[in-house]
Design a protein around this motif. Structure first.
Motif, mmCIF file in Angstrom:
data_model
loop_
_atom_site.group_PDB
_atom_site.id
_atom_site.type_symbol
_atom_site.label_atom_id
_atom_site.label_comp_id
_atom_site.label_asym_id
_atom_site.label_seq_id
_atom_site.Cartn_x
_atom_site.Cartn_y
_atom_site.Cartn_z
ATOM 1 N N ALA A 1 0.830 -1.202 0.000
ATOM 2 C CA ALA A 1 0.000 0.000 0.000
ATOM 3 C C ALA A 1 0.868 1.256 0.000
ATOM 4 C CB ALA A 1 -0.922 0.001 1.224
ATOM 5 N N LEU A 2 1.951 1.241 0.793
ATOM 6 C CA LEU A 2 2.847 2.393 0.868
ATOM 7 C C LEU A 2 3.486 2.690 -0.488
ATOM 8 C CD1 LEU A 2 4.304 4.531 2.585
ATOM 9 C CD2 LEU A 2 6.079 2.811 3.044
ATOM 10 N N PHE A 3 3.964 1.646 -1.164
ATOM 11 C CA PHE A 3 4.594 1.848 -2.474
ATOM 12 C C PHE A 3 3.574 2.300 -3.527
ATOM 13 C CE2 PHE A 3 8.095 -1.038 -0.937
ATOM 14 C CZ PHE A 3 9.104 -0.084 -1.026
ATOM 15 N N ILE A 4 2.331 1.808 -3.410
ATOM 16 C CA ILE A 4 1.288 2.255 -4.342
ATOM 17 C C ILE A 4 0.981 3.734 -4.120
ATOM 18 C CG2 ILE A 4 -1.177 2.061 -4.888
ATOM 19 C CD1 ILE A 4 -0.912 -0.951 -4.663
ATOM 20 N N PHE A 5 0.936 4.147 -2.855
ATOM 21 C CA PHE A 5 0.734 5.568 -2.580
ATOM 22 C C PHE A 5 1.882 6.398 -3.144
ATOM 23 C CE2 PHE A 5 -1.747 4.227 1.447
ATOM 24 C CZ PHE A 5 -2.915 4.090 0.704
ATOM 25 N N ALA A 6 3.120 5.882 -3.020
ATOM 26 C CA ALA A 6 4.289 6.586 -3.580
ATOM 27 C C ALA A 6 4.200 6.652 -5.099
ATOM 28 C CB ALA A 6 5.575 5.878 -3.152
ATOM 29 N N PHE A 7 3.691 5.593 -5.715
ATOM 30 C CA PHE A 7 3.494 5.577 -7.167
ATOM 31 C C PHE A 7 2.486 6.642 -7.584
ATOM 32 C CE2 PHE A 7 0.569 4.181 -10.522
ATOM 33 C CZ PHE A 7 1.437 4.082 -11.600
ATOM 34 N N ILE A 8 1.370 6.722 -6.872
ATOM 35 C CA ILE A 8 0.349 7.718 -7.183
ATOM 36 C C ILE A 8 0.916 9.127 -7.045
ATOM 37 C CG2 ILE A 8 -1.871 8.685 -6.465
ATOM 38 C CD1 ILE A 8 -2.132 6.014 -7.907
ATOM 39 N N ALA A 9 1.721 9.344 -5.994
ATOM 40 C CA ALA A 9 2.345 10.650 -5.783
ATOM 41 C C ALA A 9 3.284 10.994 -6.941
ATOM 42 C CB ALA A 9 3.099 10.662 -4.461
ATOM 43 N N SER A 10 4.068 10.009 -7.385
ATOM 44 C CA SER A 10 5.003 10.225 -8.494
ATOM 45 C C SER A 10 4.260 10.567 -9.775
ATOM 46 C CB SER A 10 5.858 8.972 -8.703
ATOM 47 O OG SER A 10 6.598 8.665 -7.543
ATOM 48 N N HIS A 11 3.153 9.871 -10.006
ATOM 49 C CA HIS A 11 2.355 10.156 -11.197
ATOM 50 C C HIS A 11 1.762 11.558 -11.121
ATOM 51 C CE1 HIS A 11 -0.473 9.634 -14.521
ATOM 52 N NE2 HIS A 11 -1.376 10.197 -13.729
ATOM 53 N N ALA A 12 1.192 11.888 -9.979
ATOM 54 C CA ALA A 12 0.479 13.154 -9.836
ATOM 55 C C ALA A 12 1.394 14.351 -10.051
ATOM 56 C CB ALA A 12 -0.167 13.231 -8.455
ATOM 57 N N VAL A 13 2.609 14.285 -9.518
ATOM 58 C CA VAL A 13 3.515 15.424 -9.629
ATOM 59 C C VAL A 13 4.296 15.400 -10.944
ATOM 60 C CG1 VAL A 13 5.665 14.491 -8.628
ATOM 61 C CG2 VAL A 13 4.981 16.866 -8.140
ATOM 62 N N GLY A 14 4.288 14.263 -11.646
ATOM 63 C CA GLY A 14 5.021 14.119 -12.903
ATOM 64 C C GLY A 14 4.102 14.067 -14.113
ATOM 65 N N GLN A 15 3.846 12.864 -14.613
ATOM 66 C CA GLN A 15 3.026 12.698 -15.815
ATOM 67 C C GLN A 15 1.656 13.341 -15.686
ATOM 68 O OE1 GLN A 15 2.273 11.554 -18.798
ATOM 69 N NE2 GLN A 15 3.897 10.255 -19.559
ATOM 70 N N GLY A 16 0.998 13.116 -14.554
ATOM 71 C CA GLY A 16 -0.345 13.649 -14.378
ATOM 72 C C GLY A 16 -0.397 15.159 -14.486
ATOM 73 N N THR A 17 0.635 15.817 -13.987
ATOM 74 C CA THR A 17 0.726 17.269 -14.059
ATOM 75 C C THR A 17 1.090 17.747 -15.454
ATOM 76 O OG1 THR A 17 1.303 17.544 -11.724
ATOM 77 C CG2 THR A 17 2.041 19.268 -13.226
#
Length: 376
Positions: free
Chosen positions: A269-285
Motif C-alpha cells: 500500500a505504501l509503495f502504491i501511494f508513492a506511485f500515485i504521488a510520483s504520477h500526480a507530480v510528474g506525468q499527471g501534471t
C-alpha cells in the motif's frame, strides 16, 4: 466554448440515463455517451486553458484540468464508499446518478465564458473582440496588442506554407505527443486506479479495507497534483517529468519486490501511494499541459485530438486486458509491476534526451523553438 458546453450536456444526460437504465443495452449506451464526453473534454479543455493563459501561468492553469480530474476521482471514491449499502442492490444507480449534480453546474457555467483570443482571431476574424479578451488575460492594452500581433504574425507564416497535419513539418510534435501519451498509460496508472481494490485484495487486504485504501489513493493523487500545480511554472515541464519518472521506477520496483517477497500488505500500500504521488507530480501534471502547448495554432485541435486519442486507446487496452492479466497473475502479480517499472526507465530517457522545455514561453514562441527548421 460551444464544444465545452456540449460536453457538459452529455455528462448530464449520461449520468441520468445510466442511473435510470432498465437493461444492459440502455446502460451501455449512456455510459458510451459519457465516455464520448470524457474524450472530447480531454481535447477541448486543455486547448481552451492553454489559449486563455499567459506564459507565466499557463502551466499552473493547465494543471487545474488534471487537478479537477483527480478531485473528481477522490469525490467518486468517497461517494461510492458512503453510498455502499445505501439501497442494497440499487447502490450503483445512486453512485452514477449523483454525477448529474456537478454536470449541470458545469453546463451552466460554460455559458459565461468567452471564446479564446486565438479562436476569435483565426476563425471569427474579429481582432477587436480578441483584443478585449487579451486585455482581460494580461491586464493592460499594450501587452494585449503585442500578443495580438504575435498571433497574427505566426498565423501569417503558417498560412504562407499550408500543409496538412501529417506533413513532415509536424513530425517532431506528433512524435512528442505520441510518446508522452504512450508512457502515461504504460506507467500503469489506470491499471492501478481502475483495479485498486482488486490489487489491494491480492496484497492481503479485506474488501472494505481495499475500498477505504482506494479513498487514500484518491487523496494522495489530489495532494500531489496540487504540488505539481505549484511547481510546474517554477521548475518546468521537463524537470517534473524527470522527477516523476524516478519516483515511478522506485515505487513500481518496490511494489514488485513486495509482492515477490510476500512482504506485509502495508508495504505494498505504501509503495502504491508513492506511485500515485510520483504520477500526480510528474506525468499527471505535465501531459495535458505539454500536448496543448507544442502544436502550432492551426494544428492544435488536431494535435490535442491525436495525443488524447493515443492516451485513451491505450487506456482502453489497459481496461480490456486488465482482468485477464490479474487472473493470470492472481497468485503473485509482481511481473506486472516489473514491466511497468521497465517502461518508466524508458520514459526517463525520453524526458532527459528528447523532451523540450516549454516553461515561460508563449504558444507562438514554443512553435518557433520546436519547429525552428520550418522558419528558416
Amino acid at each position: 466554448k460551444k464544444t465545452l458546453t456540449w460536453v457538459g450536456f452529455f455528462f448530464f444526460i449520461s449520468a441520468l440515463g445510466s442511473a435510470f437504465a432498465m437493461d444492459p443495452y440502455t446502460f451501455s449506451f449512456f455510459r458510451f455517451i459519457g465516455g464520448l464526453a470524457v474524450g472530447v473534454s480531454s481535447i477541448a479543455a486543455p486547448i481552451y486553458i492553454s489559449e486563455i493563459s499567459s506564459p507565466k501561468n499557463r502551466g499552473s492553469l493547465g494543471v487545474l484540468y488534471q487537478f479537477s480530474l483527480v478531485f473528481g476521482i477522490l469525490i467518486a471514491f468517497l461517494s461510492n464508499y458512503f453510498l455502499t449499502g445505501f439501497q442494497g442492490g440499487q447502490d450503483w444507480r445512486w453512485m452514477l446518478g449523483i454525477e448529474a449534480l456537478p454536470a449541470v453546474l458545469y453546463l451552466l457555467m460554460t455559458f459565461r465564458i468567452p471564446d479564446t483570443p486565438r479562436w476569435q482571431i483565426l476563425y471569427k476574424k474579429n481582432d477587436q473582440l480578441a483584443l478585449q479578451t487579451l486585455e482581460k488575460i494580461y491586464g493592460d492594452s499594450s501587452t494585449a496588442n503585442d500578443v495580438l500581433q504575435q498571433i497574427k504574425s505566426n498565423d501569417a507564416h503558417q498560412a504562407s506554407k499550408p500543409q496538412n497535419f501529417w506533413s513532415k513539418k509536424n513530425n517532431r510534435v506528433i512524435i512528442l505527443a505520441f510518446v508522452i501519451s504512450f508512457f502515461n498509460q504504460l506507467s500503469g496508472i489506470n491499471f492501478i486506479l481502475y483495479y485498486a481494490p482488486e490489487i489491494l485484495e491480492l496484497a492481503g487486504f479485506a474488501t472494505k479495507e481495499s475500498l477505504f485504501n482506494s479513498v487514500f489513493i484518491g487523496l494522495t493523487n489530489i495532494v500531489f497534483t496540487f504540488a505539481g500545480l505549484l511547481l510546474i511554472d517554477k521548475l518546468g515541464r521537463k524537470q517534473l517529468l524527470i522527477a516523476g519518472s524516478i519516483g515511478y521506477i522506485v515505487s513500481l520496483t518496490g511494489v514488485s519486490v513486495a509482492f515477490y517477497q510476500a512482504l506485509d500488505p502495508q508495504w505494498i500500500a505504501l509503495f502504491i501511494f508513492a506511485f500515485i504521488a510520483s504520477h500526480a507530480v510528474g506525468q499527471g501534471t505535465v501531459i495535458w499541459v505539454f500536448i496543448s502547448e507544442i502544436f502550432p495554432n492551426r494544428a492544435r485541435a488536431l494535435g490535442q485530438s491525436f495525443g488524447a486519442g493515443v492516451h485513451w486507446v491505450f487506456a482502453a487496452l489497459i481496461t480490456l486486458v486488465g482482468p485477464s492479466v490479474i487472473a493470470i497473475y492472481n497468485t503473485n502479480p509482481w511481473p506486472i509491476f516489473s514491466f511497468f517499472a521497465f517502461m518508466m526507465v524508458l520514459q526517463l530517457f525520453f524526458s532527459i534526451f528528447m523532451m523540450p522545455e516549454t516553461k515561460g514561453k508563449s504558444l507562438e514562441e514554443i512553435d518557433l523553438v520546436i519547429n525552428k527548421n520550418n522558419y528558416k
